[in-house]
Design an enzyme around this catalytic site. Structure first.
Site, PDB file in Angstrom:
ATOM      1  CB  VAL B  16      -8.499  -7.935  -7.286  1.00 51.54           C
ATOM      2  CG1 VAL B  16      -8.663  -7.353  -5.895  1.00 51.54           C
ATOM      3  CG2 VAL B  16      -7.324  -7.288  -8.006  1.00 51.54           C
ATOM      4  CD  GLU B 131      -4.944   2.726   0.784  1.00 46.56           C
ATOM      5  OE1 GLU B 131      -5.431   3.537   1.590  1.00 46.56           O
ATOM      6  OE2 GLU B 131      -3.912   2.960   0.121  1.00 46.56           O
ATOM      7  CB  ILE B 138       1.840   0.767  -1.226  1.00 50.40           C
ATOM      8  CG1 ILE B 138       2.716  -0.120  -2.101  1.00 50.40           C
ATOM      9  CG2 ILE B 138       2.688   1.726  -0.394  1.00 50.40           C
ATOM     10  CD1 ILE B 138       3.435   0.664  -3.204  1.00 50.40           C
ATOM     11  N   GLY B 189       3.451 -11.363 -19.288  1.00 42.84           N
ATOM     12  CA  GLY B 189       2.259 -11.054 -18.499  1.00 42.84           C
ATOM     13  C   GLY B 189       2.370  -9.755 -17.722  1.00 42.84           C
ATOM     14  CE  LYS B 207      -2.581   2.463 -10.565  1.00 42.11           C
ATOM     15  NZ  LYS B 207      -1.471   1.625 -11.069  1.00 42.11           N
ATOM     16  N   GLY B 316      -0.544  -6.704  -8.576  1.00 41.19           N
ATOM     17  CA  GLY B 316      -0.653  -8.103  -8.174  1.00 41.19           C
ATOM     18  C   GLY B 316      -1.944  -8.335  -7.425  1.00 41.19           C
TER      19      GLY B 316
END
Lengths: 373, 373
Positions: B16, B131, B138, B189, B207, B316
């Site tokens: 990230v 976020e 999203i 992966g 989450k 991702g």
């Protein structure tokens, strides 16, 4: 610290306005955000004052003179929920020009007069929010402008009109013809006595103009948005869903397809903005194909996020009122206009806009419906 | 007017962090919001400096001492993308305690140390945004906190872990057993070498704790969230999806059902918060049943809005980076913390939390999976 409350005046005590007013009368705790000014309902402008009093709105709040309410200096925020072109446009302009904040659910005024209203708001530093104009209570405009701010958006498309989706869903399920299903929708209150704005795609088209403003930074001309499918003859078909026949629906169903009125806007490779609202043949099992009845679904394609979708009931007074109230809370918290954080819109005159180019599938009526996925 | 830029320091140049850094190096125009301070990358803290240099990060920005970067006063905003419990928690606390803003994608730290981090941020007036911790790119937390602010939320549920959804999707499609599909997911992966956090539901549980904070105003204890289906014997089953067998999947498929790891939190009538992350038997044709592979889908039920759903790729590096960048833009624009506009969270000690009560359907392994719609 005690903060001066923001005085709210509501114009129009119809389906949406009444729900907004009720939230104030019920003293919703949401209307006093802990990090913003408390919101206070101080005036309601409604032509039919007797009906409004009968619905429980205190007479002391009521006036039948919205222009006077705006000019008086007794309100800080104007909530416009009367709908239609005039006098809504003039009242919104009057409020913005004196620096008052405005919250509206009026997609027609925002889509058609967006450029002048945005210019005016930027000049006077007024705030203009309109989340309820698209997708009812579904968070859409805020997420596109704020939460997706770091993405490059390439396309927005969606089912954004519940009336036409109800009609197309019923036609596909029951094999009935357009006129018959429309009459039933009118009888059940899903379509208006004059259904033109819905069935010709004009309502969806206004919503698409607003989505394009937030996704692409430009107010496209509503008249430049295509709302007719092509014909196999090369001519243009009837607007919106008005030319869809039971034969078309049956023929597409045989191929596993269903018609949905899909509003699409995308950035073309040559820099033009493509925008259309046309009945589109999508796979019956796809997300759009399964989006039934009065549901709305909007997909946003962006880089790097990929495809993000928003779904929910796109209509109804309470849901739209929730969006209006959230806009009020955003103003109380100083979040700014719906477009806050984005550059000022590109001038309409600088824009190349054309209908979306797409492959189409021929149907018995002679219409050639674009193919969707 | 020229505004002092906000100096950004990124901790961790992994999946990230690297994408966030790249957006700065590519001079993304989004990083200079027209109504906020411009954002400037001034430091990158990364243990493996040589690898970072090889990946194109200028040596002049690099340090291997994140604590020093925070203490130095050379950055205004700390972006934490290293993940894991420590030293991430200590670094985030250190930044907030000196009033620096923090953006993080670290769901573990936010879920487990949310109460102390929120208290700290409120004390020092620092901003904390997260976020990217839920649903990747999203928009979810912002819309719940801001755009749905005028609704009373009764339930949030969703598929929020891509790894388990990939495994359950493959098991249903190919009739293969859990261990075999897990091995393939690891090879491709989609699952980590140590898959515990994903397959036992701990990632989804973190989450869910974060979603519950924004929906219900309380930080629930992660340990209070149920993550085991019941057994027909009355005992507790294996955690997360680890007990799901090919036989269970086949038996449910015969009834038109499919298993999805669904995280659910809702307000019970007695005021308790119910929260669970368990394999749930949903109709194969439902929206959750059709949410395949690494897609995420979250549904929010509220009054008056009804049911609103958000879908998209939940994982991702690029998507999560887009969420981090949007949080940076929000800070530059003064939007505040992810919970801004909501009251301070209720103390954990004051909360009644229990697993979600639900009907269940017996499967060959002896597990009894809750039934979803």
């Amino acid at each position: 610290v005690s903060v001066q409350p923001l005085r709210v005046g509501v114009i129009g005590a119809g389906t949406v306005g009444r729900e907004v007013i009720r939230a104030f009368l019920d003293r919703s705790p949401r209307l006093a955000p802990p990090d913003g000014a408390p919101l206070l309902l101080t005036a309601v402008a409604e032509k039919f004052t007797e009906r409004a009093i009968a619905s429980g709105i205190p007479e002391s709040l009521l006036t039948d003179a919205p222009a006077h309410m705006i000019a008086s200096g007794d309100v800080d925020i104007v909530v416009e929920t009367m709908g239609g072109a005039e006098p809504a446009r003039t009242l919104i302009s009057a409020a913005l020009s004196t620096g008052k904040s405005v919250v509206t659910a009026n997609k027609h005024v925002i889509a058609h007069f967006g450029p002048e209203l945005e210019r005016l708001a930027r000049e006077t530093g007024a705030t203009l929010r309109f989340e309820a104009a698209v997708g009812g209570g579904i968070p859409l405009l805020g997420p596109i402008a704020l939460d997706l701010a770091a993405n490059r958006i390439s396309r927005v498309r969606g089912i954004v009109n519940g009336t036409t989706n109800f009609i197309l869903t019923a036609m596909a399920r029951e094999g009935r013809d357009y006129a018959e299903v429309l009459a039933e929708a009118q009888a059940r209150g899903y379509a208006e006595a004059d259904p033109t704005a819905d069935v010709e795609g004009l309502d969806a088209l206004n919503k698409l103009v607003i989505l394009a403003r937030l996704a692409f930074g430009a107010w496209i001309e509503p008249a430049a948005v295509g709302n007719r499918p092509g014909m196999t003859t090369g001519a243009q078909g009837a607007p919106g869903i008005t030319g869809v026949t039971a034969g078309d629906v049956a023929s597409l169903a045989a191929e596993g397809r269903i018609l949905r009125l899909i509003a699409t806007t995308r950035l073309a490779e040559d820099g033009a903005i493509e925008a259309s609202v046309v009945p589109t043949a999508v796979p019956a099992g796809s997300s759009f194909g399964r989006c039934d009845g009065v549901l709305n679904r909007v997909e946003v394609d962006g880089v790097p996020v990929g495809r993000v979708a928003f779904e929910g009931p796109g209509a109804g007074g309470p849901a739209a009122a929730a969006a209006v109230l959230s806009d009020l809370v955003a103003i109380a918290r100083g979040v700014g206009s719906t477009w806050a954080g984005l550059p000022a819109a590109v001038e309409r005159s600088a824009l190349a806009v054309r209908p979306v180019a797409a492959e189409c599938v021929a149907a018995p009526s002679g219409a050639c419906y674009p193919v969707g996925d």
